[in-house]
Design an enzyme around this catalytic site. Structure first.
Site, PDB file in Angstrom:
ATOM      1  N   ASP A   7      -5.959   3.445   7.053  1.00 23.14           N
ATOM      2  CA  ASP A   7      -4.511   3.467   7.021  1.00 23.14           C
ATOM      3  C   ASP A   7      -4.070   4.023   8.386  1.00 23.14           C
ATOM      4  O   ASP A   7      -4.854   4.689   9.064  1.00 23.14           O
ATOM      5  CB  ASP A   7      -4.068   4.376   5.868  1.00 23.14           C
ATOM      6  CG  ASP A   7      -2.591   4.672   5.899  1.00 23.14           C
ATOM      7  OD1 ASP A   7      -1.803   3.728   6.057  1.00 23.14           O
ATOM      8  OD2 ASP A   7      -2.237   5.871   5.769  1.00 23.14           O
ATOM      9  N   ASP A   9      -0.466   5.536   9.524  1.00 19.99           N
ATOM     10  CA  ASP A   9       0.379   6.737   9.538  1.00 19.99           C
ATOM     11  C   ASP A   9      -0.210   7.825   8.624  1.00 19.99           C
ATOM     12  O   ASP A   9      -0.430   7.599   7.442  1.00 19.99           O
ATOM     13  CB  ASP A   9       1.802   6.386   9.088  1.00 19.99           C
ATOM     14  CG  ASP A   9       2.425   5.316   9.988  1.00 19.99           C
ATOM     15  OD1 ASP A   9       2.054   5.224  11.177  1.00 19.99           O
ATOM     16  OD2 ASP A   9       3.275   4.552   9.486  1.00 19.99           O
ATOM     17  N   CYS A  95       4.823  -9.442  -2.156  1.00 23.77           N
ATOM     18  CA  CYS A  95       3.754 -10.026  -1.326  1.00 23.77           C
ATOM     19  C   CYS A  95       2.397  -9.550  -1.838  1.00 23.77           C
ATOM     20  O   CYS A  95       2.315  -8.597  -2.606  1.00 23.77           O
ATOM     21  CB  CYS A  95       3.946  -9.642   0.138  1.00 23.77           C
ATOM     22  SG  CYS A  95       3.669  -7.898   0.474  1.00 23.77           S
TER      23      CYS A  95
HETATM   24 MG    MG Z   1      -0.336   6.755   5.439  1.00 23.22          MG
HETATM   25 ZN    ZN Z   2       3.105  -7.956   2.691  1.00 18.91          ZN
END
Ligand code: MG
Ligand code: ZN
Length: 174
Positions: A7, A9, A95
Site C-alpha cells: 500500500d 499512503d 469497480c
Molecule cells: Mg494506507
Molecule cells: Zn477502481
C-alpha cells in the site's frame, strides 16, 4: 517471481490525502526496506486507492507526477519498484480494483506470474489486509492500531521493522 505488494499512503509515505508532490514524504527506513527486499529477490510493487482522482481532488497528471517523484526518491537510494498500480475510481463506484477488492493485486499476480505462497501484501488499513487475503498472499499490517475484525498474518510498526522481523524469523530470505 516472489513479490511484496505495498500500500502507499501510511506504508511508503506519511499518510493523509496526498494530492500534490509537496505533500509526499517518505517514511523513515522505507528505501532501506525496499532495497533489502530487492536484495532478497523480491519484486516490489505498489497497489494504492487514490479515489481523490475520481472525486475531483486530484488530476490524473498530478497522480502521475507524485508517482514519478516516489519512484525517483526510492531509486536514488538504490531501491526499485517494478510497477505501481492505482485505483482512481470514486469510492462506491463498484469497480473491481478499489481495495478491499483484490483487482489490482490479481492483475499484478497474473502479469508478473507472482507466486502467491511466497508473496506479501503490506498495508495500514483493514482494506489492505482484506485485499491481500482475497488475492491469496500473506498479509502484513503496519501500525499500532490494528482494526478489530481483521486478522493479518503479521503485525509490525513500520515497513523496515516488517522486513527485518520477517527476515530474522526466516519467513523471508534470499
Ligand atoms: Mg494506507
Ligand atoms: Zn477502481
Amino acid at each position: 517471481m516472489k513479490a511484496f505488494i505495498l500500500d502507499r499512503d501510511g506504508v511508503i509515505n506519511k499518510g493523509g490525502n496526498i494530492n500534490r508532490k509537496s505533500e509526499f514524504q517518505l517514511l523513515p527506513g522505507v528505501t532501506e526496506a525496499i532495497k533489502a527486499l530487492n536484495d532478497m529477490g523480491f519484486g516490489v510493487f505498489v497497489a494504492s486507492n487514490q479515489g481523490g482522482v475520481g472525486l475531483g481532488f486530484m488530476t490524473k497528471s498530478a497522480l502521475r507526477s507524485i508517482n514519478g517523484y516516489m519512484v525517483t526518491l526510492i531509486r536514488e537510494e538504490g531501491g526499485d519498484i517494478v510497477e505501481a498500480r492505482y485505483c482512481t475510481h470514486k469510492p462506491h463506484a463498484g469497480c473491481s480494483c478499489r481495495k478491499p477488492k483484490p483487482g489490482m493485486l490479481l492483475e499484478l499476480i497474473k502479469k508478473y506470474d507472482i507466486d502467491r505462497k511466497a508473496s506479501f501484501m503490506v498495508g495500514d488499513r483493514d482494506t489492505d489486509i482484506m485485499a491481500g487475503r482475497s488475492a491469496g498472499v500473506h498479509t502484513v499490517f503496519i501500525g499500532d492500531n490494528l482494526p478489530s475484525g481483521i486478522d493479518p498474518d503479521y503485525v509490525f510498526s513500520g515497513l523496515l521493522e516488517a522486513v527485518n522481523g520477517l527476515r530474522d524469523r526466516s519467513i523471508i530470505h534470499a
